[in-house]
Design an enzyme around this catalytic site. Sequence first.
Site, PDB file in Angstrom:
ATOM      1  N   LYS A  35      14.118  -6.217   3.610  1.00 49.37           N
ATOM      2  CA  LYS A  35      13.143  -5.541   4.327  1.00 49.37           C
ATOM      3  C   LYS A  35      13.245  -4.678   5.036  1.00 49.37           C
ATOM      4  O   LYS A  35      12.368  -3.740   5.470  1.00 49.37           O
ATOM      5  CB  LYS A  35      12.053  -6.626   5.365  1.00 49.37           C
ATOM      6  CG  LYS A  35      11.328  -7.627   4.791  1.00 49.37           C
ATOM      7  CD  LYS A  35      10.143  -8.439   5.274  1.00 49.37           C
ATOM      8  CE  LYS A  35       9.423  -9.127   4.425  1.00 49.37           C
ATOM      9  NZ  LYS A  35       8.555  -9.788   5.019  1.00 49.37           N
ATOM     10  N   LYS A  49       7.830  -8.947  -8.197  1.00 46.06           N
ATOM     11  CA  LYS A  49       6.619 -10.333  -7.554  1.00 46.06           C
ATOM     12  C   LYS A  49       5.356  -9.774  -7.880  1.00 46.06           C
ATOM     13  O   LYS A  49       5.712  -8.443  -6.424  1.00 46.06           O
ATOM     14  CB  LYS A  49       7.074 -10.462  -6.636  1.00 46.06           C
ATOM     15  CG  LYS A  49       6.589 -12.435  -5.449  1.00 46.06           C
ATOM     16  CD  LYS A  49       7.447 -13.035  -4.919  1.00 46.06           C
ATOM     17  CE  LYS A  49       6.560 -14.080  -4.054  1.00 46.06           C
ATOM     18  NZ  LYS A  49       7.092 -14.243  -2.677  1.00 46.06           N
ATOM     19  N   LYS A  51       1.189  -7.241  -1.617  1.00 49.21           N
ATOM     20  CA  LYS A  51       0.140  -6.259  -1.521  1.00 49.21           C
ATOM     21  C   LYS A  51       0.487  -4.737  -1.604  1.00 49.21           C
ATOM     22  O   LYS A  51       0.351  -3.650  -0.799  1.00 49.21           O
ATOM     23  CB  LYS A  51      -0.825  -6.297  -0.136  1.00 49.21           C
ATOM     24  CG  LYS A  51       0.050  -7.365   0.818  1.00 49.21           C
ATOM     25  CD  LYS A  51      -1.433  -8.477   2.338  1.00 49.21           C
ATOM     26  CE  LYS A  51       0.560  -9.152   2.246  1.00 49.21           C
ATOM     27  NZ  LYS A  51      -0.601  -9.925   2.966  1.00 49.21           N
TER      28      LYS A  51
END
Length: 333
Positions: free
Chosen positions: A114, A198, A201
């Site tokens: 991340k 995956k 959003k």
Amino acid sequence: MGKKIFSGVQPTGNLHLGNYLGAIKNFVDLNNEPANECVFCVVDLHAITVNQDPQELRNNIRETVATFIACGINPEKSIIFNQSAVPAHSEAAWLLSCVARMGWLNRMTQFKEKAGKDKEKASIGLYSYPILMAADILLYDTTHVPVGQDQKQHLELCRDIAQKFNNDYGVDDFLKIPEPLIQKQFSRIMSLKDGTKKMSKSELSDLSRINLTDDKDLIVNKIKKAKTDPLPLPSNTDELMKRPEARNLLEIYSSLKNSSLDNSVGEFKGKKFSDFKDKLTQLLVEKINPITLEIKKLVNDKGFLDKILLEGHKKANNIASKKIKKMQEIIGF
């Protein structure tokens, strides 16, 4: 004997089919087990590890609650609340930060993913996120946590922190050691544009996902445009494993039907993708459209959603405040 379940969902808007099949559908099943005690948390403290627009965050908190209820979670049976409303979460996170070790956190692969290349610019919150997650879980004497593969490492850290706290302060079993509940089938729903990534959003193209707020026409269009390969559908699962887009669409179909992948492969073997996509679209509209309509109805009733959050906050605060008080006494405050 029933399980004590804790799980959280970030209020970052646009919950999609991957969230539903990979997590929320499972929450509903756990909620429906009479002996289970379930706590479902809208983890707004976790959400602010990256920058959020305040008004959007408020709306997303309510939309997440609306999604829980629209999917079938019963607020009469389970506790639904937002994390920031219960001060014990932040407080326990600090107490557990003093037990956790830097070396443990440095091994967390999700932070590296991340934070990207420039991790020096990532927030401290993003780095210590798993400690807050541990606090969330341990405050409720949780016995089982539904986790995807990407959160499994965080749960292992939670178990290490609980064990170390108990050992350091000589309090056997004060912080319960939770077990993972890993959904074996279909826990990772992939992008409609790339069967190796995956569903997310954060992906730029809205065609990559089915949002839980998509209407019938959008669902039809997205499945029509979903990536496939030129061959007919495979005749066995071994062949399917080598074809990521076919596998993803058949896994979505199987999960919505509560059927095994083998059964779905048998149903469509040798058929054209166009025939299969028609059946998949019908099933998606049948299962997702009622959820979409209910979410849209509920988000317009802010009073109702706020009442659920307030009731949930009272129940959660009652449990968590007692646990944090005992923690303070054990530590010596």
